[in-house]
Design an enzyme around this catalytic site. Structure first.
Site, PDB file in Angstrom:
ATOM      1  CB  CYS A 188      75.012  22.284 -58.783  1.00 22.80           C
ATOM      2  SG  CYS A 188      74.540  23.980 -58.387  1.00 22.80           S
ATOM      3  CB  CYS A 219      73.285  24.490 -61.393  1.00 20.77           C
ATOM      4  SG  CYS A 219      74.589  24.882 -60.240  1.00 20.77           S
ATOM      5  CG  ASP A 220      72.096  21.055 -63.152  1.00 12.28           C
ATOM      6  OD1 ASP A 220      72.129  21.985 -63.970  1.00 12.28           O
ATOM      7  OD2 ASP A 220      73.105  20.396 -62.842  1.00 12.28           O
TER       8      ASP A 220
END
Ligand code: NDP
Length: 323
Positions: free
Chosen positions: A141, A144-145
């Site tokens: 992701c 997200c990261d």
């Protein structure tokens, strides 16, 4: 001898942000929700570390800690959270009908409404080095990261819309992005391809596969295989993003609920209603586009409201019929 099955007013399948949010709303509406957590209690967020984009946590929060908070909040209003995997369903086609649900291949329960929030599972390449470094630089992701790799060199695998979108997202944050595509063309839409090819610090390598992720504790590099020439090359990167698709967890609903050709549940209009009365879907199991914890939570809330309204119409019909 016929067994007496437990009757549940609102059954929630799955324990990610969608399931817990549905539980909070359903419990507060006195629907006495029962949740079966599935194989991965807490869902996909329990496999990530820091979550920086869930509103309300200015300093960020650990994925597992966020899920524990959501569980506590759902339980505070009376949700029964049970470990267990729903293995089979026999869904009623009638309005007001009762759905039969089997847990762990052994216990059958009855449900007046069902909220499906079984999520989707990110696909991985399956290399041992990739699995070993998940959470240590390998992520599925970018939204997200990606932030953790600000100013660094990263790579992304995949040639679809997700990979294209995430590659351009990463290019905004990172120093350089190498996109590895196994074929000699991108599957992504023309508009996304245009964006990819017009991003300066994004290099697309066709006919390229990951041979091995390098590094012991954290990602330090990548050995790339050219599947046309057989040549191998090593590059230095600190983050590897896998964007080769997701698999919605909908096996048990096949043949009963409407799905698209990739297995995502289809909901009606802006609602969470499936094709069957009293059965609602929320979170990634019905969303292949946004796939964020906060959007999943939003649809979880919608599913509980839809379930509450459905039960109200069923009950008022029963009252009219009884008069
Ligand atoms: P897709 O299935 O469309 O693409 C997967 C990509 O990963 C393909 O390029 C595929 O290669 C590659 N791939 C699959 N397995 C491997 C492997 N083992 N090794 C290397 N590469 C692999 O998935 P997406 O997640 O990109 O998209 C899913 C759906 O969601 C699509 O319909 C997409 O259009 C949609 N979507 C739309 C968006 C938007 O409109 N903004 C954003 C994101 C998704 P190959 O082509 O060789 O099979």
């Amino acid at each position: 001898m016929s067994e007496t099955r437990e009757r549940i007013k609102c059954l929630i399948i799955g324990s990610g942000p969608a399931g817990y949010t549905a539980a909070i709303y359903a419990a507060r509406a006195d629907l006495h929700p029962v949740m079966y957590t599935g194989m991965e209690p807490g869902g996909q967020l329990t496999t990530t570390t820091e979550v920086d984009n869930f509103p309300g946590y200015p300093e960020g929060i650990d994925g597992p800690a966020l899920m524990i908070d959501l569980q506590k909040q759902a339980e505070r209003f009376g949700t029964q959270v049970r470990m267990g995997m729903v293995t089979e369903v026999q869904l009623s086609k009638e309005k007001g009908g009762i759905h039969q649900v089997c847990v762990d291949n052994s216990t059958w329960v009855e449900a007046e409404t069902i909220i499906i929030s079984t999520g989707a599972t990110a696909k991985y390449l399956g290399l041992p080095s990739e699995q070993r470094l998940r959470g240590g630089g390998v992520s599925a992701c970018a939204v997200c990261d990606g932030f953790f790799y600000k100013g660094q060199d990263v790579a992304i695998v995949g040639g679809g819309d997700t990979a294209a979108e995430e590659a351009t997202y990463l290019a905004n944050i990172c120093n350089k992005v190498t996109m590895l595509v196994r074929k000699d063309e991108l599957r992504a839409s023309k508009a996304m391809q245009h964006r990819v090819f017009n991003t300066k610090n994004l290099e697309v390598r066709f006919n390229s596969e990951v041979d091995e992720v390098l590094g012991e504790q954290v990602v330090e590099g990548l050995r790339i295989l050219n599947n046309q020439t057989g040549e191998k090359e090593e590059i230095n990167i600190t983050g590897l993003f896998i964007a080769i698709g997701h698999k919605p967890n909908t096996e048990i609903f096949k043949g009963q609920l409407d799905m698209d050709n990739t297995g995502y549940l289809i909901t009606k209009g802006k609602s969470t209603k499936t094709n069957l009365p009293g059965v609602f879907a929320s979170g990634d199991v019905q969303d292949k586009e946004y796939r964020q914890a906060i959007t999943a939570a939003g649809t979880g809330c919608m599913a509980a409201l839809d379930a509450e309204r459905y039960l109200a119409t069923v009950e008022s019909n029963e009252e009219v019929a009884a008069k």
